[in-house]
Design a protein around this motif. Structure first.
Motif, PDB file in Angstrom:
ATOM      1  N   ASP A 277      -8.239 -14.988  -6.740  1.00 58.07           N
ATOM      2  CA  ASP A 277      -9.259 -14.177  -7.436  1.00 58.07           C
ATOM      3  C   ASP A 277     -10.682 -14.637  -7.128  1.00 58.07           C
ATOM      4  OD1 ASP A 277      -9.440 -16.548  -8.809  1.00 58.07           O
ATOM      5  OD2 ASP A 277      -8.577 -15.797 -10.663  1.00 58.07           O
ATOM      6  N   GLU A 278     -10.867 -15.243  -5.934  1.00 60.01           N
ATOM      7  CA  GLU A 278     -12.222 -15.715  -5.607  1.00 60.01           C
ATOM      8  C   GLU A 278     -13.210 -14.563  -5.511  1.00 60.01           C
ATOM      9  OE1 GLU A 278      -9.490 -16.802  -4.129  1.00 60.01           O
ATOM     10  OE2 GLU A 278      -9.472 -18.980  -4.295  1.00 60.01           O
ATOM     11  N   ARG A 279     -12.787 -13.447  -4.903  1.00 62.78           N
ATOM     12  CA  ARG A 279     -13.657 -12.272  -4.792  1.00 62.78           C
ATOM     13  C   ARG A 279     -12.828 -11.082  -4.347  1.00 62.78           C
ATOM     14  NH1 ARG A 279     -13.689 -12.636   0.675  1.00 62.78           N
ATOM     15  NH2 ARG A 279     -13.899 -14.763   1.362  1.00 62.78           N
ATOM     16  N   LEU A 280     -13.422  -9.895  -4.502  1.00 59.88           N
ATOM     17  CA  LEU A 280     -12.782  -8.673  -4.016  1.00 59.88           C
ATOM     18  C   LEU A 280     -13.366  -8.300  -2.661  1.00 59.88           C
ATOM     19  CD1 LEU A 280     -12.597  -6.616  -7.345  1.00 59.88           C
ATOM     20  CD2 LEU A 280     -10.821  -7.995  -6.264  1.00 59.88           C
TER      21      LEU A 280
ATOM     22  N   LYS B  60       8.104  -7.536   4.519  1.00 61.59           N
ATOM     23  CA  LYS B  60       8.451  -7.100   3.167  1.00 61.59           C
ATOM     24  C   LYS B  60       7.160  -7.257   2.366  1.00 61.59           C
ATOM     25  CE  LYS B  60      11.999  -7.806  -0.365  1.00 61.59           C
ATOM     26  NZ  LYS B  60      12.330  -6.398  -0.645  1.00 61.59           N
ATOM     27  N   ALA B  61       6.276  -6.291   2.597  1.00 63.88           N
ATOM     28  CA  ALA B  61       4.905  -6.405   2.099  1.00 63.88           C
ATOM     29  C   ALA B  61       4.745  -5.584   0.822  1.00 63.88           C
ATOM     30  CB  ALA B  61       3.936  -5.898   3.161  1.00 63.88           C
ATOM     31  N   ILE B  62       3.960  -6.103  -0.081  1.00 62.79           N
ATOM     32  CA  ILE B  62       3.808  -5.501  -1.403  1.00 62.79           C
ATOM     33  C   ILE B  62       3.361  -4.043  -1.303  1.00 62.79           C
ATOM     34  CG2 ILE B  62       2.469  -5.620  -3.549  1.00 62.79           C
ATOM     35  CD1 ILE B  62       2.526  -8.713  -3.176  1.00 62.79           C
ATOM     36  N   GLY B  63       2.292  -3.795  -0.537  1.00 62.34           N
ATOM     37  CA  GLY B  63       1.695  -2.464  -0.481  1.00 62.34           C
ATOM     38  C   GLY B  63       2.650  -1.372  -0.034  1.00 62.34           C
TER      39      GLY B  63
ATOM     40  N   HIS C 257      -5.351 -13.690 -13.175  1.00 61.55           N
ATOM     41  CA  HIS C 257      -6.572 -13.027 -13.641  1.00 61.55           C
ATOM     42  C   HIS C 257      -6.684 -11.593 -13.099  1.00 61.55           C
ATOM     43  CE1 HIS C 257     -10.858 -12.166 -14.211  1.00 61.55           C
ATOM     44  NE2 HIS C 257     -10.692 -12.931 -15.279  1.00 61.55           N
ATOM     45  N   LEU C 258      -7.401 -10.744 -13.816  1.00 68.11           N
ATOM     46  CA  LEU C 258      -7.603  -9.354 -13.396  1.00 68.11           C
ATOM     47  C   LEU C 258      -8.294  -9.271 -12.028  1.00 68.11           C
ATOM     48  CD1 LEU C 258      -7.191  -6.420 -14.347  1.00 68.11           C
ATOM     49  CD2 LEU C 258      -9.444  -6.537 -15.411  1.00 68.11           C
ATOM     50  N   GLY C 259      -9.032 -10.312 -11.693  1.00 66.94           N
ATOM     51  CA  GLY C 259      -9.720 -10.317 -10.391  1.00 66.94           C
ATOM     52  C   GLY C 259      -8.818 -10.671  -9.217  1.00 66.94           C
TER      53      GLY C 259
ATOM     54  N   THR D 175      -4.776  -9.350  -4.711  1.00 63.55           N
ATOM     55  CA  THR D 175      -3.573  -8.564  -4.405  1.00 63.55           C
ATOM     56  C   THR D 175      -3.331  -7.455  -5.429  1.00 63.55           C
ATOM     57  OG1 THR D 175      -2.642 -10.461  -3.282  1.00 63.55           O
ATOM     58  CG2 THR D 175      -1.083  -8.766  -3.941  1.00 63.55           C
ATOM     59  N   LEU D 176      -3.775  -7.662  -6.658  1.00 62.42           N
ATOM     60  CA  LEU D 176      -3.615  -6.604  -7.672  1.00 62.42           C
ATOM     61  C   LEU D 176      -4.426  -5.370  -7.298  1.00 62.42           C
ATOM     62  CD1 LEU D 176      -3.885  -8.222 -11.222  1.00 62.42           C
ATOM     63  CD2 LEU D 176      -2.015  -6.861 -10.317  1.00 62.42           C
ATOM     64  N   HIS D 177      -5.506  -5.581  -6.569  1.00 68.71           N
ATOM     65  CA  HIS D 177      -6.389  -4.466  -6.213  1.00 68.71           C
ATOM     66  C   HIS D 177      -5.985  -3.781  -4.917  1.00 68.71           C
ATOM     67  CE1 HIS D 177      -9.486  -5.463  -9.299  1.00 68.71           C
ATOM     68  NE2 HIS D 177      -8.815  -6.590  -9.240  1.00 68.71           N
ATOM     69  N   TYR D 178      -5.577  -4.588  -3.922  1.00 69.45           N
ATOM     70  CA  TYR D 178      -5.380  -4.025  -2.579  1.00 69.45           C
ATOM     71  C   TYR D 178      -3.958  -4.136  -2.044  1.00 69.45           C
ATOM     72  CZ  TYR D 178     -10.441  -4.609  -2.919  1.00 69.45           C
ATOM     73  OH  TYR D 178     -11.730  -4.580  -3.333  1.00 69.45           O
TER      74      TYR D 178
END
Ligand code: PMP
Length: 307
Positions: A106-109, A160-163, A25-27, A30-33
């Motif tokens: 995606d529980e919350r941002l 090996k972190a995404i960010g 989901h868009l929420g 990890t997609l945000h931060y």
């Protein structure tokens, strides 16, 4: 074809999903931060069948990455091991790339990830030569990046972190835009760190040198090459290396799961050595490929057969 438009199977949160159904989901936090971690693992077809290379070392590093990020992976090493093996089998692959990925739900941002679900996926796919078909034989040309590898107090460099790959991508993109094949990043003090997705080694006077692993990722290919260099009788030493050392090297090469062992023949438009892949690089490269294909009995324990 987009990755999302392939067919096959993806393991997500303990279940096998049809490839096209493995969506989020868009929420998704990890997609945000960018808080999350992953692995890149190769599988090779050899004379005695197909096998995943150093699977458990990669899964151990994934656990270490999660620990550094304060994330608890809700699956055992054995479960992830089985998911990786089965991902190759179910997708009918004998060679390819495995991408275990750990991310938050995606529980919350917001900046407090406490209580968010920890999600884990494993994707398997074909994967060719990372820096192009000729890179392994002819070598690549690199640019010392204007981007620095993160300072260890600004980012957990052992993870090996995404960010962290934001910086890597900026460096790689800059190098390509400037006409090079790949970047080499220095650390914030100006010493050689690594490539965007590779460790780097220097050969000088018959000795193999590498940057101290302070900010570089502790690569599994790098550790493999320590063993292979010992097999071939070459000493390996860690040192603080500068961009001058890159230019003055007799030989230079990248290593990593994706790039395997790739010679570097030019740095900042200056030839390295005679401008062709050197003999020690080629010897290590050929022993590396023999190992991953199961042709070196002494290192058979690095392989996990998949069928
Ligand atoms: N450094 C970075 C930043 C990487 O992304 C990688 C690839 N995982 C490496 C080094 C090489 O690590 P490995 O040999 O374990 O693939």
């Amino acid at each position: 074809m987009k990755l999302s438009e392939r067919d096959g199977w993806i393991w997500l949160d303990g279940e096998w999903l049809r490839w096209r159904d493995a969506t989020v989901h868009l929420g998704t936090h990890t997609l945000h931060y960018g808080l999350g971690c992953f692995e890149g693992i190769r599988c090779y077809a050899g004379a005695d069948g197909a096998a995943i290379f150093r699977l458990d070392e990669h899964l151990a590093r994934l656990e270490g990455s999660a620990r550094l990020l304060g994330i608890e992976i809700p699956f055992s090493r054995a479960a992830l091991h089985e998911a990786c093996v089965e991902a190759m089998r179910r997708n009918g692959l004998t060679e390819g790339y495995l991408r275990p990925l750990v991310f938050l739900g995606d529980e919350r941002l917001g900046m407090d990830p406490a209580g968010l679900s920890v999600r884990v996926g494993v994707m398997a796919m074909p994967w060719g030569r990372y820096l192009g078909a000729d890179a392994l034989t002819h070598g690549v040309r690199v640019k010392v990046s204007t981007w620095a590898r993160q300072h260890p107090n600004a980012y957990p460099c052992r993870a090996k972190a995404i960010g962290g790959y934001t910086t890597a991508i900026l460096a790689a993109r800059e190098a390509r835009a400037d006409g090079y094949d790949e970047a080499v990043l220095l650390d914030t003090e100006g010493f050689v760190a690594e490539g965007p997705g590779e460790n780097v080694f220097i050969v000088r006077g018959g000795e193999i040198l590498e940057p101290e692993v302070t900010v570089a990722l502790d690569g599994i290919t790098r550790r493999t090459l320590h063993a292979l260099a010992a097999d071939l009788g070459y000493p390996v030493r860690a040192a603080r290396l500068t961009r001058d050392d890159l230019v003055l090297a007799d030989e230079l090469f990248f290593c990593g799961t994706a790039v395997e062992v790739t010679p570097i023949v030019e740095v900042d438009r200056r030839r390295v050595g005679d401008g062709t892949p050197g003999p020690i690089t080629r010897a290590l490269q050929s022993r590396y490929f023999a190992c991953v294909k199961g042709e070196v009995p002494a290192h058979a324990d690095w392989l996990t057969p998949i069928r």
